[in-house]
Design an enzyme around this catalytic site. Structure first.
Site, mmCIF file in Angstrom:
data_model
loop_
_atom_site.group_PDB
_atom_site.id
_atom_site.type_symbol
_atom_site.label_atom_id
_atom_site.label_comp_id
_atom_site.label_asym_id
_atom_site.label_seq_id
_atom_site.Cartn_x
_atom_site.Cartn_y
_atom_site.Cartn_z
ATOM 1 N N GLY A 19 0.868 -1.182 0.000
ATOM 2 C CA GLY A 19 0.000 0.000 0.000
ATOM 3 C C GLY A 19 0.896 1.221 0.000
ATOM 4 N N ALA A 21 0.550 4.478 -1.117
ATOM 5 C CA ALA A 21 0.129 5.877 -1.222
ATOM 6 C C ALA A 21 1.104 6.664 -0.343
ATOM 7 C CB ALA A 21 -1.309 6.019 -0.743
ATOM 8 N N ARG A 43 -0.789 -2.624 -5.180
ATOM 9 C CA ARG A 43 -1.711 -3.319 -6.086
ATOM 10 C C ARG A 43 -1.361 -2.993 -7.543
ATOM 11 N NH1 ARG A 43 -7.123 -2.135 -7.064
ATOM 12 N NH2 ARG A 43 -6.866 -0.333 -5.723
ATOM 13 N N ALA A 86 -8.639 2.176 5.565
ATOM 14 C CA ALA A 86 -9.277 1.361 6.607
ATOM 15 C C ALA A 86 -10.608 0.823 6.109
ATOM 16 C CB ALA A 86 -9.488 2.205 7.862
ATOM 17 N N ASN A 112 -5.895 3.869 10.074
ATOM 18 C CA ASN A 112 -6.770 4.295 11.175
ATOM 19 C C ASN A 112 -7.972 3.353 11.251
ATOM 20 O OD1 ASN A 112 -5.630 6.460 12.515
ATOM 21 N ND2 ASN A 112 -6.409 7.969 11.050
ATOM 22 N N SER A 138 0.628 8.202 14.034
ATOM 23 C CA SER A 138 0.235 9.613 13.947
ATOM 24 C C SER A 138 1.395 10.481 13.509
ATOM 25 C CB SER A 138 -0.274 10.111 15.303
ATOM 26 O OG SER A 138 -0.597 11.481 15.204
ATOM 27 N N LYS A 193 -5.071 5.184 19.470
ATOM 28 C CA LYS A 193 -4.937 6.122 18.352
ATOM 29 C C LYS A 193 -6.260 6.863 18.116
ATOM 30 C CE LYS A 193 -3.292 8.271 14.708
ATOM 31 N NZ LYS A 193 -4.348 8.728 13.884
ATOM 32 N N HIS A 196 -6.498 9.457 20.669
ATOM 33 C CA HIS A 196 -5.576 10.530 20.257
ATOM 34 C C HIS A 196 -6.293 11.467 19.283
ATOM 35 C CE1 HIS A 196 -2.989 12.226 17.106
ATOM 36 N NE2 HIS A 196 -2.058 12.363 18.027
ATOM 37 N N ASN A 197 -6.984 10.877 18.319
ATOM 38 C CA ASN A 197 -7.662 11.709 17.325
ATOM 39 C C ASN A 197 -8.830 12.490 17.936
ATOM 40 O OD1 ASN A 197 -5.862 10.534 15.561
ATOM 41 N ND2 ASN A 197 -7.357 10.285 13.931
ATOM 42 N N GLU A 200 -7.351 15.285 19.541
ATOM 43 C CA GLU A 200 -6.935 16.197 18.455
ATOM 44 C C GLU A 200 -8.120 17.082 18.022
ATOM 45 O OE1 GLU A 200 -4.871 14.204 15.103
ATOM 46 O OE2 GLU A 200 -6.398 15.065 13.802
HETATM 47 C C1 6PG Z 1 -2.681 11.824 12.781
HETATM 48 C C2 6PG Z 1 -3.993 12.381 12.348
HETATM 49 C C3 6PG Z 1 -4.516 11.665 11.171
HETATM 50 C C4 6PG Z 1 -5.569 12.457 10.508
HETATM 51 C C5 6PG Z 1 -6.949 12.038 10.661
HETATM 52 C C6 6PG Z 1 -7.911 13.083 11.087
HETATM 53 O O1 6PG Z 1 -2.645 11.428 13.924
HETATM 54 O O2 6PG Z 1 -1.754 11.825 11.991
HETATM 55 O O3 6PG Z 1 -4.920 12.303 13.378
HETATM 56 O O4 6PG Z 1 -4.896 10.392 11.564
HETATM 57 O O5 6PG Z 1 -5.281 13.662 10.043
HETATM 58 O O6 6PG Z 1 -7.247 11.466 9.443
HETATM 59 O O7 6PG Z 1 -8.623 13.547 10.043
HETATM 60 P P1 6PG Z 1 -10.111 14.118 10.109
HETATM 61 O O8 6PG Z 1 -9.979 15.484 10.717
HETATM 62 O O9 6PG Z 1 -10.490 14.162 8.674
HETATM 63 O O10 6PG Z 1 -10.944 13.183 10.890
#
Ligand code: 6PG
Length: 488
Positions: A19, A21, A43, A86, A112, A138, A193, A196-197, A200
């Site tokens: 993968g 990307a 792929r 995911a 994720n 992250s 994780k 964590h988000n 965030e």
């Molecule tokens: C990280 C970020 C990463 C991301 C998410 C959040 O830890 O590197 O949290 O996982 O930027 O995709 O994106 P959204 O704001 O679109 O939910």
């Protein structure tokens, strides 16, 4: 230094990434730059070729065209990192590779993923003797290349074979320790994780509210707010998110010459990890109001239809005069931002603690703060203090009970209340600041009106209540003589 792959490929790679990307490519390059031989696979082979053509000079890559070649290129136990979208794509990759693997090999999902999917996949692969490691990563594209924060779950056995490689490429905290540790079994890594988000999202919302207040009430222009944030970034708010916010606010749109923030549509999007955090918190029964308000704030912003329909609703009459000058107000906003941030981190940690107990993960709460000190999106100076708070008391029921944080938030409360009151008077929405303050007040209240809620529930549904002066469950006969009976 890329070698070509054939079906008789020798197993020379310590790790493989499928993968390719941006996140996958950057992770592969990070391993290669650290001297590891990396098998790379995608792929569509053109992407593998492009990676090796462009970055082959950075280290040892083994490009593999087929799944069989890819697996054959890996030393045993095989460590195969999956960096695909995911969901179904992850299941498809697992289905493709699992039959080619042997006992003791590892599939590492660096996306994720929802932790429940990770638990399901881990259990299924464990039956085949294959380790499945859900690893939260992250730090975005830049972090993947130069040092992310890594949160691997899975078995302790898999970490023994995988951990040293991950720790090698992870960010390093100021004291030199890697921002990677074994979080706990099965889905623990992806769970952490996810939280964590969620944090965030809360951080970003609080920063956005601070910006809105400084601009709308304080009368600051974006460039001045950028300066204010830069100053804050030298103090206790020192963090990646404050730093990049200053950059974004200082940026001028090339096409119009206007502040960049004024030409961006004010509709915040989300990929969904914040929403997962709130959904999961509801299931676990953990109040994460700061994170929830952040998710809802994004949702409100995206409802153009509702916002359009409500545009004519009246706001506060006139412009109530701020009782303090703009600079003093900015200082108050810093206090409110900091106190609210402590609350949302406290809520996030409560959620990790609850899940750890529920799933038997035995997560070291201080270690989570330690591995978020570098590499990740919420990296911040104050995470070292969270680490220290849990080191001093691993059973800390809430960060707000830590003496240092309690003193600080207590000292901030007057300004915090003043900011929320000012926001309300000016009609500026501050769901993050307000929810955090309400949570703080709810936790410290000697009595909550929940007693009345219990009375109502008993009245209309005979749902019973407990008393402050006696053990047991009680029900009152509301429509009869109102006598009370013990029901348990
Ligand atoms: C990280 C970020 C990463 C991301 C998410 C959040 O830890 O590197 O949290 O996982 O930027 O995709 O994106 P959204 O704001 O679109 O939910």
């Amino acid at each position: 230094m890329a070698s070509t792959s054939t079906s008789s490929t020798r197993a020379t790679a310590q790790i493989g990434v499928t993968g390719l990307a941006v996140m996958g490519s950057n992770l592969a390059r990070n391993f290669a730059r650290h001297g590891h031989t990396v098998a790379v696979h995608n792929r569509t082979h053109a992407r593998t070729k492009a990676l090796v053509d462009e970055h082959g000079h950075e280290g040892n890559f083994v490009p593999a065209e087929s799944a069989e070649d890819f697996v054959a290129a890996l030393q045993r136990p095989r460590r195969l990192i999956v960096m695909v979208k995911a969901g179904e794509a992850t299941d498809a990759v697992i289905e493709e590779f699992a039959p080619l693997l042997e006992e003791g090999d590892m599939i590492i999902d660096g996306g994720n993923a929802h932790f429940a999917d990770t638990r399901r996949r881990e259990a299924a692969l464990r039956e085949k003797g294959i380790h499945f490691v859900g690893a939260g990563i992250s730090g975005g594209e830049e972090g993947a290349l130069n040092g992310p924060s890594i949160m691997p779950g899975g078995s302790a056995e898999s970490y023994a074979a995988l951990g040293p490689l991950l720790e090698d490429i992870a960010a390093k905290a100021e004291d030199g320790t890697p921002c990677c540790t074994h979080v706990g079994p099965d889905g623990a890594g992806h769970f952490v994780k996810m939280v964590h988000n969620g944090i965030e999202y809360a951080d970003m919302q609080l920063i956005a509210e601070a910006y809105d207040l400084l601009r709308t009430v304080g009368g600051y222009e974006p460039a001045r707010i950028a300066e204010t944030f830069r100053t804050w970034n030298t103090g206790r708010l020192d963090s990646y998110l404050i730093e990049i916010t200053a950059e974004v606010l200082a940026h001028t749109d090339g096409a119009t010459g206007r502040p960049f923030v004024d030409v961006v549509a004010d509709e915040a999007e989300q990929k969904g990890t914040g929403r997962w955090t709130v959904q999961t918190a509801l299931d676990l029964g953990v109040p994460v109001s700061g994170i929830a308000e952040a998710v809802f704030a994004r949702s409100v912003s995206g409802h153009k239809d509702l916002r359009e329909a409500a545009r004519a609703l009246p706001g506060p009459a006139g412009e109530p005069l701020s009782p303090v000058g703009a600079e003093e107000f900015a200082a108050q906003v810093e206090e409110a931002l900091y106190a609210s941030k402590v609350v949302s981190y406290a809520q996030g940690w409560n959620m990790i603690a609850k899940a750890s107990a529920e799933y038997g993960w035995d997560i070291d709460l201080g270690a989570m703060a330690a591995i978020w000190r570098g590499g990740c999106i919420i990296r911040a100076a104050f995470l070292d203090r969270i680490r220290a708070a849990f080191a001093a008391d691993p059973g800390l029921p809430t960060l707000l009970a830590d003496k240092e944080f309690a003193d600080e938030v207590g000292r901030a409360q007057d300004a915090w209340r003043a900011v929320v009151a000012t926001a309300v008077r000016h009609g500026v929405p501050t769901p993050g600041f307000s929810a955090a303050l309400a949570y703080y007040d709810a936790l410290r209240a000697p009595r909550l009106p929940a007693a009345l809620t219990q009375g109502q529930r008993d009245f209309f549904g005979a749902h019973t209540y407990r008393r402050v002066d006696r053990e047991g469950s009680f029900h009152t006969h509301w429509s009869g003589d109102r006598d009370e009976e013990r029901t348990d």
